[in-house]
Design an enzyme around this catalytic site. Structure first.
Site, short mmCIF file in Angstrom:
data_model
loop_
_atom_site.label_atom_id
_atom_site.label_comp_id
_atom_site.label_asym_id
_atom_site.label_seq_id
_atom_site.Cartn_x
_atom_site.Cartn_y
_atom_site.Cartn_z
CG ASP A 174 -2.10 0.91 1.15
OD1 ASP A 174 -3.68 0.83 1.08
OD2 ASP A 174 -1.60 2.43 1.67
CG ASN A 227 -12.11 -0.49 3.83
OD1 ASN A 227 -12.53 -1.20 4.46
ND2 ASN A 227 -10.75 -0.25 3.64
N GLY A 235 -16.10 2.36 3.52
CA GLY A 235 -14.58 2.97 3.11
C GLY A 235 -13.81 2.68 2.42
CD GLN A 236 -14.69 -0.28 -2.80
OE1 GLN A 236 -15.99 -0.89 -3.01
NE2 GLN A 236 -14.28 -1.03 -3.81
CG HIS A 265 -8.36 -2.94 -2.35
ND1 HIS A 265 -8.95 -2.39 -3.40
CD2 HIS A 265 -8.47 -2.47 -1.76
CE1 HIS A 265 -10.24 -1.09 -2.89
NE2 HIS A 265 -9.08 -1.32 -1.54
CG HIS A 279 -6.44 -2.22 2.83
ND1 HIS A 279 -5.55 -1.44 3.07
CD2 HIS A 279 -7.43 -2.36 2.12
CE1 HIS A 279 -6.67 -0.81 1.88
NE2 HIS A 279 -7.75 -1.57 2.18
P1 AMP Z 1 -9.81 1.39 -0.23
O1 AMP Z 1 -10.12 2.68 1.09
O2 AMP Z 1 -9.50 0.34 0.78
O3 AMP Z 1 -10.34 1.47 -1.58
O4 AMP Z 1 -8.11 1.28 0.10
C1 AMP Z 1 -7.15 1.85 -1.32
C2 AMP Z 1 -6.01 1.44 0.24
O5 AMP Z 1 -5.12 1.62 -2.12
C3 AMP Z 1 -5.60 2.98 -0.20
O6 AMP Z 1 -5.01 2.39 1.26
C4 AMP Z 1 -4.44 3.74 -0.64
O7 AMP Z 1 -3.56 4.33 0.22
C5 AMP Z 1 -4.44 2.50 -1.72
N1 AMP Z 1 -3.66 3.08 -3.30
C6 AMP Z 1 -3.79 3.99 -3.84
N2 AMP Z 1 -2.90 3.99 -4.97
C7 AMP Z 1 -2.20 3.33 -4.55
C8 AMP Z 1 -1.05 3.30 -5.18
N3 AMP Z 1 -1.00 3.67 -6.32
N4 AMP Z 1 0.15 2.21 -4.80
C9 AMP Z 1 -0.56 1.01 -4.08
N5 AMP Z 1 -1.36 1.44 -3.07
C10 AMP Z 1 -2.47 2.78 -3.69
#
Ligand code: AMP
Length: 114
Positions: free
Chosen positions: A30, A87, A93-94, A100, A102
């Protein structure tokens, strides 16, 4: 999806700290880590969120969780564990509309989250 940031990572159009890749799955660190271990495991197929999962995609999600577990163990979380989070949509909180998981570990995590 042409404007999906995770699809762009899958296609190699933007960089990511990849830690695993096969024909169906990709895992990468992340970019904004919330724990010493924080990586994401995604299907290469663009599935927007859990609410749009099809029954035919359940084997893929099973593989995803199993790979998440293997990678968590490789990164040192086998003994103390980790948090596996998906999420979904606004209330969940997505922020990236490509399903994906986490994986967070390497320290004790608060529960419930904020
Ligand atoms: P969510 O809030 O569950 O949709 O999580 C999205 C996650 O993607 C967040 O923790 C971001 O920090 C991560 N994220 C967004 N863009 C990137 C990227 N280019 N490379 C790695 N992680 C990313």
């Amino acid at each position: 999806m042409s404007d999906c940031i995770f699809c762009k990572i899958v296609k190699g159009e933007i960089p990511a700290g990849k830690i695993y890749e096969d024909e169906e799955l990709l895992a990468f660190h992340d970019v904004n880590p919330q724990a010493p271990v924080h990586f994401l495991v995604i299907p290469k197929k663009h599935i927007p969120d859990v609410m749009k999962l099809g029954r035919e995609e359940t084997p893929l999600l099973g593989r995803l969780l199993y790979k998440a577990q293997e990678l968590a163990a490789e990164l040192g979380c086998a003994e103390k564990g980790a948090r596996f989070v998906i999420n979904c949509k606004a209330d969940g909180g997505q922020t990236v509309d490509h399903i994906h998981c986490h994986v967070l570990g390497g320290r004790p995590l608060d529960w419930p989250p904020g």
